[in-house]
Design a protein around this motif. Structure first.
Motif, PDB file in Angstrom:
ATOM      1  N   ALA A 130       5.513   0.963  -9.102  1.00 56.50           N
ATOM      2  CA  ALA A 130       5.868   0.499 -10.451  1.00 56.50           C
ATOM      3  C   ALA A 130       6.683   1.618 -11.098  1.00 56.50           C
ATOM      4  O   ALA A 130       6.561   2.787 -10.699  1.00 56.50           O
ATOM      5  N   PRO A 131       7.521   1.295 -12.067  1.00 62.07           N
ATOM      6  CA  PRO A 131       8.321   2.334 -12.715  1.00 62.07           C
ATOM      7  C   PRO A 131       7.434   3.455 -13.262  1.00 62.07           C
ATOM      8  O   PRO A 131       6.375   3.208 -13.833  1.00 62.07           O
ATOM      9  N   GLY A 132       7.869   4.672 -13.024  1.00 60.94           N
ATOM     10  CA  GLY A 132       7.118   5.837 -13.481  1.00 60.94           C
ATOM     11  C   GLY A 132       6.160   6.390 -12.438  1.00 60.94           C
ATOM     12  O   GLY A 132       5.644   7.498 -12.595  1.00 60.94           O
ATOM     13  N   GLU A 133       5.917   5.648 -11.366  1.00 61.76           N
ATOM     14  CA  GLU A 133       5.020   6.122 -10.304  1.00 61.76           C
ATOM     15  C   GLU A 133       5.731   7.186  -9.484  1.00 61.76           C
ATOM     16  O   GLU A 133       6.929   7.109  -9.243  1.00 61.76           O
ATOM     17  N   ARG A 134       4.966   8.185  -9.043  1.00 60.01           N
ATOM     18  CA  ARG A 134       5.523   9.231  -8.186  1.00 60.01           C
ATOM     19  C   ARG A 134       5.306   8.835  -6.734  1.00 60.01           C
ATOM     20  O   ARG A 134       4.217   8.445  -6.338  1.00 60.01           O
ATOM     21  N   TRP A 135       6.353   8.957  -5.930  1.00 57.69           N
ATOM     22  CA  TRP A 135       6.288   8.544  -4.532  1.00 57.69           C
ATOM     23  C   TRP A 135       5.266   9.340  -3.746  1.00 57.69           C
ATOM     24  O   TRP A 135       4.594   8.808  -2.864  1.00 57.69           O
ATOM     25  N   ARG A 136       5.118  10.627  -4.042  1.00 55.95           N
ATOM     26  CA  ARG A 136       4.152  11.452  -3.310  1.00 55.95           C
ATOM     27  C   ARG A 136       2.735  10.914  -3.498  1.00 55.95           C
ATOM     28  O   ARG A 136       1.968  10.815  -2.543  1.00 55.95           O
ATOM     29  N   VAL A 137       2.393  10.556  -4.717  1.00 61.07           N
ATOM     30  CA  VAL A 137       1.058  10.006  -5.001  1.00 61.07           C
ATOM     31  C   VAL A 137       0.894   8.644  -4.336  1.00 61.07           C
ATOM     32  O   VAL A 137      -0.153   8.346  -3.743  1.00 61.07           O
ATOM     33  N   LEU A 138       1.932   7.817  -4.424  1.00 63.35           N
ATOM     34  CA  LEU A 138       1.877   6.493  -3.802  1.00 63.35           C
ATOM     35  C   LEU A 138       1.697   6.595  -2.290  1.00 63.35           C
ATOM     36  O   LEU A 138       0.905   5.855  -1.693  1.00 63.35           O
ATOM     37  N   LEU A 139       2.418   7.507  -1.654  1.00 65.29           N
ATOM     38  CA  LEU A 139       2.331   7.653  -0.200  1.00 65.29           C
ATOM     39  C   LEU A 139       0.976   8.204   0.228  1.00 65.29           C
ATOM     40  O   LEU A 139       0.437   7.795   1.260  1.00 65.29           O
ATOM     41  N   ALA A 140       0.406   9.105  -0.563  1.00 66.86           N
ATOM     42  CA  ALA A 140      -0.925   9.631  -0.228  1.00 66.86           C
ATOM     43  C   ALA A 140      -1.965   8.522  -0.272  1.00 66.86           C
ATOM     44  O   ALA A 140      -2.787   8.377   0.649  1.00 66.86           O
ATOM     45  N   GLY A 141      -1.934   7.715  -1.320  1.00 66.09           N
ATOM     46  CA  GLY A 141      -2.863   6.593  -1.417  1.00 66.09           C
ATOM     47  C   GLY A 141      -2.622   5.554  -0.338  1.00 66.09           C
ATOM     48  O   GLY A 141      -3.562   5.002   0.241  1.00 66.09           O
ATOM     49  N   ALA A 142      -1.356   5.304  -0.042  1.00 63.44           N
ATOM     50  CA  ALA A 142      -1.024   4.318   0.996  1.00 63.44           C
ATOM     51  C   ALA A 142      -1.471   4.801   2.368  1.00 63.44           C
ATOM     52  O   ALA A 142      -1.909   4.006   3.201  1.00 63.44           O
ATOM     53  N   GLY A 143      -1.381   6.100   2.612  1.00 64.17           N
ATOM     54  CA  GLY A 143      -1.859   6.648   3.880  1.00 64.17           C
ATOM     55  C   GLY A 143      -3.349   6.428   4.052  1.00 64.17           C
ATOM     56  O   GLY A 143      -3.811   6.059   5.142  1.00 64.17           O
ATOM     57  N   ARG A 144      -4.111   6.629   2.985  1.00 69.07           N
ATOM     58  CA  ARG A 144      -5.566   6.375   3.052  1.00 69.07           C
ATOM     59  C   ARG A 144      -5.853   4.900   3.293  1.00 69.07           C
ATOM     60  O   ARG A 144      -6.708   4.549   4.100  1.00 69.07           O
ATOM     61  N   ARG A 145      -5.130   4.028   2.600  1.00 70.90           N
ATOM     62  CA  ARG A 145      -5.363   2.594   2.783  1.00 70.90           C
ATOM     63  C   ARG A 145      -4.957   2.134   4.177  1.00 70.90           C
ATOM     64  O   ARG A 145      -5.552   1.216   4.738  1.00 70.90           O
ATOM     65  N   THR A 146      -3.927   2.772   4.743  1.00 62.99           N
ATOM     66  CA  THR A 146      -3.487   2.423   6.094  1.00 62.99           C
ATOM     67  C   THR A 146      -4.609   2.651   7.092  1.00 62.99           C
ATOM     68  O   THR A 146      -4.836   1.833   7.987  1.00 62.99           O
ATOM     69  N   VAL A 147      -5.342   3.748   6.922  1.00 60.78           N
ATOM     70  CA  VAL A 147      -6.447   4.074   7.834  1.00 60.78           C
ATOM     71  C   VAL A 147      -7.686   3.244   7.509  1.00 60.78           C
ATOM     72  O   VAL A 147      -8.367   2.747   8.408  1.00 60.78           O
ATOM     73  N   ARG A 148      -7.989   3.056   6.240  1.00 59.45           N
ATOM     74  CA  ARG A 148      -9.212   2.353   5.830  1.00 59.45           C
ATOM     75  C   ARG A 148      -9.130   0.843   6.010  1.00 59.45           C
ATOM     76  O   ARG A 148     -10.142   0.163   6.028  1.00 59.45           O
ATOM     77  N   ASP A 149      -7.929   0.313   6.072  1.00 55.75           N
ATOM     78  CA  ASP A 149      -7.742  -1.133   6.218  1.00 55.75           C
ATOM     79  C   ASP A 149      -6.911  -1.410   7.469  1.00 55.75           C
ATOM     80  O   ASP A 149      -5.738  -1.774   7.385  1.00 55.75           O
TER      81      ASP A 149
END
Length: 196
Positions: free
Chosen positions: A131-150
């Motif tokens: 979403a606008p204003g989101e930082r890619w580094r934070v988004l990628l860190a969270g997405a990496g966790r979700r990739t493993v957990r799901d």
């Protein structure tokens, strides 16, 4: 005299679902056009995913909103695009090590391939929640966790990417609209994960 209640007109289920499918194909064309800058593909997918989230929520959206989202996502997304091409280059080097018959080449090739797939899935998942204003580094860190957990959701995204590649191999122009379906799959996987 009582006023008659006016019910809002609802689209038939088939028409609504077909409309979403058509919107996915159109979004794929927009993503392809926005990805012509080579390193702009993360921003293009992020804008496409946000457009599809708006459409499925019946909040409108169109080319102007997509363009504004693309410009906003491009601020940090170009660096993610460069990093993605760097990861692809490393995976290519691993494949060359396997072909050359170097000791440990098959292991390095397998690790490189799995790392590239995991990185691509995490990138798709990050773009799906951008979403606008989101930082890619934070988004990628969270997405990496979700990739493993799901793993089920991650496997669905791998299947979508494989479908896109197969479409490109069979009929190259078909890969353009199918990329919108991959963005829609990423949005659906993230929504599924959020509701668990």
């Amino acid at each position: 005299m009582a006023e008659a209640r006016v019910r809002p007109r609802r689209e038939p289920v088939f028409a609504d679902r077909f409309g979403i499918f058509a919107e996915c194909l159109l979004t794929g064309v927009w993503i392809a056009v926005a990805s012509l800058g080579v390193v702009t593909y993360p921003a293009a997918f992020a804008a496409g995913a946000r457009h599809l989230r708006r459409r499925t929520a019946h909040r409108g959206g169109g080319w102007r909103e997509f363009t504004a989202d693309f410009r906003s996502a491009l601020r940090g997304g170009w660096a993610v695009g460069v990093a993605g091409w760097g990861a692809a280059l490393l995976a290519w080097a691993d494949v060359q090590a396997v072909r050359a018959g170097l000791p440990g080449g098959p292991l390095a090739g397998a690790v490189g391939l799995f790392a590239l797939i995991g990185t691509a899935v995490a990138g798709l998942r990050a773009a799906a929640v951008w979403a606008p204003g989101e930082r890619w580094r934070v988004l990628l860190a969270g997405a990496g966790r979700r990739t493993v957990r799901d793993p089920a959701g991650s496997f669905l995204l791998v299947g979508g990417a494989v479908l896109t590649c197969c479409s490109a191999l069979l009929i190259a122009p078909l890969a353009v609209p199918v990329s919108g379906a991959v963005a829609a799959a990423a949005v659906a996987v993230e929504e599924r994960y959020r509701r668990r």
